[in-house]
Write a protein that holds these residues in place. Structure first.
Motif, mmCIF file in Angstrom:
data_model
loop_
_atom_site.group_PDB
_atom_site.id
_atom_site.type_symbol
_atom_site.label_atom_id
_atom_site.label_comp_id
_atom_site.label_asym_id
_atom_site.label_seq_id
_atom_site.Cartn_x
_atom_site.Cartn_y
_atom_site.Cartn_z
ATOM 1 N N GLY A 197 0.803 -1.217 0.000
ATOM 2 C CA GLY A 197 0.000 0.000 0.000
ATOM 3 C C GLY A 197 0.833 1.263 0.000
ATOM 4 N N HIS A 198 2.157 1.116 0.203
ATOM 5 C CA HIS A 198 3.093 2.248 0.204
ATOM 6 C C HIS A 198 2.576 3.351 1.125
ATOM 7 C CE1 HIS A 198 6.610 4.271 -1.180
ATOM 8 N NE2 HIS A 198 5.976 5.210 -1.831
ATOM 9 N N GLN A 199 2.478 2.997 2.406
ATOM 10 C CA GLN A 199 1.940 3.882 3.420
ATOM 11 C C GLN A 199 2.895 3.973 4.611
ATOM 12 O OE1 GLN A 199 -1.826 2.215 4.559
ATOM 13 N NE2 GLN A 199 -2.564 2.082 2.439
ATOM 14 N N ILE A 200 2.707 5.008 5.421
ATOM 15 C CA ILE A 200 3.378 5.109 6.713
ATOM 16 C C ILE A 200 2.316 5.283 7.789
ATOM 17 C CG2 ILE A 200 5.646 5.914 5.909
ATOM 18 C CD1 ILE A 200 4.719 8.791 6.550
ATOM 19 N N GLN A 201 2.512 4.590 8.910
ATOM 20 C CA GLN A 201 1.539 4.616 9.998
ATOM 21 C C GLN A 201 2.235 5.050 11.279
ATOM 22 O OE1 GLN A 201 -0.468 0.905 11.694
ATOM 23 N NE2 GLN A 201 -2.090 1.827 10.433
ATOM 24 N N GLN A 202 1.708 6.055 11.930
ATOM 25 C CA GLN A 202 2.369 6.640 13.094
ATOM 26 C C GLN A 202 2.416 5.668 14.270
ATOM 27 O OE1 GLN A 202 0.700 10.043 15.584
ATOM 28 N NE2 GLN A 202 2.133 11.144 14.250
ATOM 29 N N THR A 203 3.599 5.558 14.877
ATOM 30 C CA THR A 203 3.787 4.756 16.088
ATOM 31 C C THR A 203 4.118 5.625 17.294
ATOM 32 O OG1 THR A 203 6.131 4.378 15.571
ATOM 33 C CG2 THR A 203 4.543 2.732 14.780
ATOM 34 N N ILE A 204 4.685 6.810 17.065
ATOM 35 C CA ILE A 204 4.980 7.779 18.127
ATOM 36 C C ILE A 204 4.565 9.152 17.605
ATOM 37 C CG2 ILE A 204 6.759 8.824 19.575
ATOM 38 C CD1 ILE A 204 8.399 6.273 19.270
ATOM 39 N N ASP A 205 3.831 9.914 18.400
ATOM 40 C CA ASP A 205 3.212 11.143 17.894
ATOM 41 C C ASP A 205 4.041 12.400 18.126
ATOM 42 O OD1 ASP A 205 2.937 11.561 20.592
ATOM 43 O OD2 ASP A 205 0.738 11.661 20.578
ATOM 44 N N HIS A 206 5.348 12.246 18.345
ATOM 45 C CA HIS A 206 6.205 13.425 18.496
ATOM 46 C C HIS A 206 7.617 13.083 18.015
ATOM 47 C CE1 HIS A 206 6.500 11.076 22.219
ATOM 48 N NE2 HIS A 206 7.755 11.487 22.290
ATOM 49 N N ASN A 207 8.402 14.101 17.787
ATOM 50 C CA ASN A 207 9.763 13.949 17.277
ATOM 51 C C ASN A 207 10.675 13.400 18.385
ATOM 52 O OD1 ASN A 207 12.208 14.194 15.984
ATOM 53 N ND2 ASN A 207 12.170 16.419 15.837
ATOM 54 N N VAL A 208 11.353 12.288 18.119
ATOM 55 C CA VAL A 208 12.236 11.678 19.127
ATOM 56 C C VAL A 208 13.694 11.668 18.669
ATOM 57 C CG1 VAL A 208 10.381 10.236 20.045
ATOM 58 C CG2 VAL A 208 11.897 9.309 18.266
ATOM 59 N N LYS A 209 14.040 12.514 17.693
ATOM 60 C CA LYS A 209 15.401 12.447 17.154
ATOM 61 C C LYS A 209 16.461 12.850 18.180
ATOM 62 C CE LYS A 209 14.984 14.612 13.181
ATOM 63 N NZ LYS A 209 16.163 15.428 13.007
ATOM 64 N N LEU A 210 16.163 13.785 19.073
ATOM 65 C CA LEU A 210 17.140 14.133 20.116
ATOM 66 C C LEU A 210 17.409 12.947 21.039
ATOM 67 C CD1 LEU A 210 16.180 17.786 21.137
ATOM 68 C CD2 LEU A 210 18.358 17.018 20.178
ATOM 69 N N GLU A 211 16.340 12.259 21.446
ATOM 70 C CA GLU A 211 16.490 11.094 22.309
ATOM 71 C C GLU A 211 17.234 9.965 21.584
ATOM 72 O OE1 GLU A 211 13.753 12.817 21.744
ATOM 73 O OE2 GLU A 211 12.440 12.908 23.508
ATOM 74 N N LEU A 212 16.934 9.785 20.301
ATOM 75 C CA LEU A 212 17.622 8.745 19.539
ATOM 76 C C LEU A 212 19.090 9.087 19.358
ATOM 77 C CD1 LEU A 212 17.211 6.060 18.065
ATOM 78 C CD2 LEU A 212 16.817 7.369 15.969
ATOM 79 N N SER A 213 19.383 10.357 19.133
ATOM 80 C CA SER A 213 20.773 10.797 19.022
ATOM 81 C C SER A 213 21.539 10.492 20.302
ATOM 82 C CB SER A 213 20.828 12.292 18.708
ATOM 83 O OG SER A 213 22.156 12.759 18.670
ATOM 84 N N ALA A 214 20.927 10.766 21.454
ATOM 85 C CA ALA A 214 21.573 10.480 22.738
ATOM 86 C C ALA A 214 21.817 8.982 22.906
ATOM 87 C CB ALA A 214 20.711 11.006 23.879
ATOM 88 N N ALA A 215 20.877 8.162 22.448
ATOM 89 C CA ALA A 215 21.024 6.711 22.549
ATOM 90 C C ALA A 215 22.069 6.174 21.579
ATOM 91 C CB ALA A 215 19.682 6.032 22.291
#
Length: 225
Positions: free
Chosen positions: A111-129
């Motif tokens: 279906g070439h779709q994206i479905q939200q799993t987290i409703d906010h930006n977590v790139k700072l937290e991922l960068s720290a990890a």
């Protein structure tokens, strides 16, 4: 077939977008793209288009031939997979993507779709990890790879986990490298991170193992290694 030339919000809960149809032609040849491909770690603070995100996701793991076999989950993909078992799961981390709300989305190739799993930006937290690698939170978007090993190990045993899943990841990630170059953007594959912290940030299901992070976007035009 329904026209998918523009992004479409198809339902509210969870937030889901049908992506624009991927393009099948480029202004660069395959040989040019391979020659120019480099890893880029410094990104311009500039939004990218949903059509570019669509193209990158399709190149990574999109369906190129529909098939009804259950294990294919929609059909054959742009990247090869041992036994056509497709153990990878792809997520899109959105910060600055036109027409798409910030957050984390699972890519649904069928279906070439994206479905939200987290409703906010977590790139700072991922960068720290990921050992505080700044390119993750500087890029407008990131691809994130996980794997469900049992899809492959049920057939191939330990060889599936120790070898074939990693090969599948390499095939898909190289597609991403080449596709972003063809879009005049850049990326860098990241494997250095705390598995436990990344799993927590991404809210991964227990059966999924984190593998790779690939920030992408427009980059500063300077030489990198």
């Amino acid at each position: 077939m329904e026209n998918q030339d523009s992004i479409k919000l198809i339902k509210e809960n969870p937030l889901t977008y049908r992506l624009p149809s991927p393009r099948l032609e480029s202004d660069m040849t395959a040989e040019e793209v391979m020659k120019k491909r480099r890893s880029h770690r410094h990104f311009v603070s500039k939004s990218i288009d949903a059509s570019d995100v669509s193209q990158v996701l399709w190149a990574a793991y999109g369906i190129t031939q529909k098939a009804n076999h259950k294990q294919l989950r929609g059909g054959f993909r742009t990247a090869p997979s041992a036994g056509a078992l497709y153990p990878l799961e792809l997520y899109l981390l959105v910060d600055k993507v036109n027409e798409i709300e910030p957050g984390v989305y699972r890519y649904l190739a069928d279906g070439h779709q994206i479905q939200q799993t987290i409703d906010h930006n977590v790139k700072l937290e991922l960068s720290a990890a990921a050992l505080n690698q700044k390119m993750i939170h500087e890029a407008p978007a990131c691809l994130f790879y996980s794997a469900i090993y049992e899809r492959t190990t049920e057939k191939y045993g330990s060889r599936g986990e120790n070898r074939y899943v990693c090969m599948d990841l390499g095939h898909s990630a190289q597609n991403v490298y080449l596709q972003v170059e063809a879009l005049h953007m850049g990326t860098c594959a990241i494997g250095a991170f705390s598995d436990d912290k990344v799993r927590e940030v991404m809210q991964l299901p227990a059966k999924e193992e984190p593998l790779y992070i690939m920030p992408f976007g427009h980059y500063y035009n300077k030489r990198e290694f």
